[in-house]
Design a protein around this motif. Structure first.
Motif, mmCIF file in Angstrom:
data_model
loop_
_atom_site.group_PDB
_atom_site.id
_atom_site.type_symbol
_atom_site.label_atom_id
_atom_site.label_comp_id
_atom_site.label_asym_id
_atom_site.label_seq_id
_atom_site.Cartn_x
_atom_site.Cartn_y
_atom_site.Cartn_z
ATOM 1 N N ILE A 88 0.826 -1.205 0.000
ATOM 2 C CA ILE A 88 0.000 0.000 0.000
ATOM 3 C C ILE A 88 0.860 1.256 0.000
ATOM 4 C CG2 ILE A 88 -1.714 1.293 1.329
ATOM 5 C CD1 ILE A 88 -2.810 -1.390 2.300
ATOM 6 N N SER A 89 1.900 1.261 0.845
ATOM 7 C CA SER A 89 2.752 2.458 0.934
ATOM 8 C C SER A 89 3.477 2.715 -0.390
ATOM 9 C CB SER A 89 3.765 2.291 2.069
ATOM 10 O OG SER A 89 4.645 1.210 1.783
ATOM 11 N N LEU A 128 4.192 5.659 -5.547
ATOM 12 C CA LEU A 128 4.235 5.635 -7.010
ATOM 13 C C LEU A 128 3.154 6.543 -7.604
ATOM 14 C CD1 LEU A 128 5.415 4.460 -9.600
ATOM 15 C CD2 LEU A 128 3.825 2.540 -9.384
ATOM 16 N N ASN A 129 1.986 6.555 -6.990
ATOM 17 C CA ASN A 129 0.902 7.420 -7.450
ATOM 18 C C ASN A 129 1.293 8.896 -7.320
ATOM 19 O OD1 ASN A 129 -1.517 8.426 -8.286
ATOM 20 N ND2 ASN A 129 -2.680 7.763 -6.499
ATOM 21 N N LEU A 130 1.897 9.262 -6.205
ATOM 22 C CA LEU A 130 2.319 10.645 -5.994
ATOM 23 C C LEU A 130 3.391 11.070 -6.996
ATOM 24 C CD1 LEU A 130 2.396 10.799 -2.080
ATOM 25 C CD2 LEU A 130 0.696 11.780 -3.624
ATOM 26 N N ALA A 134 14.148 12.262 -9.199
ATOM 27 C CA ALA A 134 12.950 12.090 -8.380
ATOM 28 C C ALA A 134 12.676 10.616 -8.103
ATOM 29 C CB ALA A 134 11.760 12.734 -9.072
ATOM 30 N N PHE A 135 12.764 9.814 -9.167
ATOM 31 C CA PHE A 135 12.520 8.391 -8.981
ATOM 32 C C PHE A 135 13.604 7.754 -8.111
ATOM 33 C CE2 PHE A 135 9.377 8.390 -12.425
ATOM 34 C CZ PHE A 135 8.463 7.496 -11.897
ATOM 35 N N THR A 136 14.837 8.199 -8.224
ATOM 36 C CA THR A 136 15.926 7.650 -7.401
ATOM 37 C C THR A 136 15.684 7.929 -5.935
ATOM 38 O OG1 THR A 136 17.504 7.951 -9.206
ATOM 39 C CG2 THR A 136 18.394 7.707 -6.987
ATOM 40 N N VAL A 137 15.317 9.166 -5.613
ATOM 41 C CA VAL A 137 15.035 9.509 -4.218
ATOM 42 C C VAL A 137 13.857 8.704 -3.686
ATOM 43 C CG1 VAL A 137 14.311 11.358 -2.669
ATOM 44 C CG2 VAL A 137 16.027 11.817 -4.437
ATOM 45 N N ALA A 138 12.807 8.614 -4.508
ATOM 46 C CA ALA A 138 11.633 7.859 -4.071
ATOM 47 C C ALA A 138 11.954 6.378 -3.875
ATOM 48 C CB ALA A 138 10.512 8.018 -5.087
ATOM 49 N N PHE A 139 12.739 5.829 -4.792
ATOM 50 C CA PHE A 139 13.099 4.416 -4.699
ATOM 51 C C PHE A 139 13.923 4.132 -3.440
ATOM 52 C CE2 PHE A 139 16.220 1.069 -5.543
ATOM 53 C CZ PHE A 139 15.373 -0.006 -5.736
ATOM 54 N N LEU A 140 14.948 4.976 -3.208
ATOM 55 C CA LEU A 140 15.795 4.772 -2.027
ATOM 56 C C LEU A 140 14.992 4.941 -0.738
ATOM 57 C CD1 LEU A 140 19.057 6.604 -3.136
ATOM 58 C CD2 LEU A 140 18.605 4.144 -3.101
ATOM 59 N N THR A 141 14.087 5.898 -0.741
ATOM 60 C CA THR A 141 13.251 6.097 0.443
ATOM 61 C C THR A 141 12.347 4.902 0.697
ATOM 62 O OG1 THR A 141 13.262 8.490 0.038
ATOM 63 C CG2 THR A 141 11.580 7.631 1.532
ATOM 64 N N ALA A 157 14.467 1.968 1.985
ATOM 65 C CA ALA A 157 14.837 2.172 3.390
ATOM 66 C C ALA A 157 13.644 1.927 4.318
ATOM 67 C CB ALA A 157 15.377 3.583 3.581
ATOM 68 N N ALA A 158 12.466 2.407 3.881
ATOM 69 C CA ALA A 158 11.272 2.190 4.704
ATOM 70 C C ALA A 158 10.920 0.709 4.793
ATOM 71 C CB ALA A 158 10.101 2.974 4.126
ATOM 72 N N ASP A 159 11.052 -0.010 3.675
ATOM 73 C CA ASP A 159 10.736 -1.436 3.683
ATOM 74 C C ASP A 159 11.702 -2.210 4.567
ATOM 75 O OD1 ASP A 159 8.797 -0.718 1.950
ATOM 76 O OD2 ASP A 159 9.801 -1.444 0.146
ATOM 77 N N ILE A 160 12.987 -1.876 4.474
ATOM 78 C CA ILE A 160 13.981 -2.554 5.313
ATOM 79 C C ILE A 160 13.697 -2.291 6.792
ATOM 80 C CG2 ILE A 160 16.425 -2.621 5.937
ATOM 81 C CD1 ILE A 160 17.079 -2.078 3.012
ATOM 82 N N GLY A 161 13.389 -1.048 7.110
ATOM 83 C CA GLY A 161 13.057 -0.731 8.489
ATOM 84 C C GLY A 161 11.813 -1.454 8.972
#
Length: 280
Positions: A15-16, A21-23, A40-47, A50-54
């Motif tokens: 969901i997240s 991706l929608n935003l 933009a996509f690089t920042v979003a992907f890395l974020t 990182a969120a998934d790993i956390g």
């Protein structure tokens, strides 16, 4: 069941990332003109990564903490059972010493009656003595001393609460299942049944406990009247819980001995069947 739990754990990730991706897609004209699409996509992907790993790390930590807490509860349960057993043994030793003293005096009185030819009075005197000894010592439920100690304790608890406990548990003294696991199994099954029977009214309060040895399996069946699951806040399986721990402990024991724990509610009766595999 475990697979379905993992699916539920991964749903927030899907969901997240869908929202992110929608935003990004909606902001494409702005990011393309200011930051560039690749950035933009690089920042979003890395974020997102990182969120998934956390998120996964947090799930692992929570599961590890729950396993440790379950182990601590299990050890505490075993210690409680052993302490109760030793306390009961001390009480039995004291009771036996008192009975030995009283028995000597009562037998002397019975012999005196027999010498005077008063056989009926002597027989009545001995019958009364037998009842007194049985009431003070209590019945013997199982050849296995540890299990018998648990059953004796639960029998007294049921008697104090007006519950009829019908036991048929013939386990040998030397049994190839750890005695602490046996005590924990019987203790949790009976505690849960006692808790369920206490809540019913206008019905006979009783518990039936049966054991059977079939090939290399020990089968423990505990049956008691109970309220319908609909009238209770928890599900039928949660009827087994004793202070929130009974079901977990019974399942842990069943898994350790390659067995199973099955529950059934039908016609006002709740039945729990614990099967444990042992090596002869």
């Amino acid at each position: 069941r475990k697979f379905s739990v993992w699916i539920l754990c991964f749903l927030p990730i899907l969901i997240s990332q869908g929202i992110i991706l929608n935003l990004i897609t909606r902001m494409r004209p702005y990011t393309n003109s200011v930051l560039g699409m690749d950035s933009a996509f690089t920042v979003a992907f890395l974020t997102s990564v990182a969120a998934d790993i956390g998120f996964l790390y947090g799930i692992k930590r929570i599961q590890k903490a729950e396993r440790l807490q379950g182990q601590i509860r299990f050890v505490e349960e075993q210690l409680t059972i052993q302490n109760n057993y030793y306390q009961q043994m001390q009480e039995n030793i004291l009771t036996i010493n008192q009975i030995r003293h009283d028995l000597t005096n009562q037998l002397q009185a019975a012999y005196a009656l027999l010498e005077r030819g008063e056989d009926d009075k002597a027989r009545s005197h001995l019958d009364q003595l037998q009842n007194v000894v049985q009431d003070r010592v209590g019945p013997r439920f199982c050849p296995n001393l540890m299990v018998d100690a648990v059953l004796s304790e639960k029998f007294r608890l049921c008697r104090d609460n007006g519950i009829r406990l019908d036991i048929n548990a013939q386990l040998p003294h030397d049994f190839p299942i750890d005695s602490t696991h046996l005590c924990s199994a019987f203790s949790n099954l009976l505690d849960n049944s006692i808790h369920a029977v206490r809540n019913i009214s206008n019905r006979e309060k009783y518990i039936e406990l049966r054991t059977a040895l079939n090939a290399e399996y020990l089968i423990i069946r505990c049956t008691n009247p109970a309220l319908p699951p609909i009238l209770q806040k928890n599900s039928a399986q949660d009827l087994l819980r004793s202070h929130g721990l009974g079901l977990d402990i019974l399942r842990r024991i069943a898994q350790e001995y390659d067995g199973s724990l099955d529950t059934l509610y039908r016609d006002g009766l709740f039945e729990a069947v614990l099967i444990l595999k042992f090596t002869k």
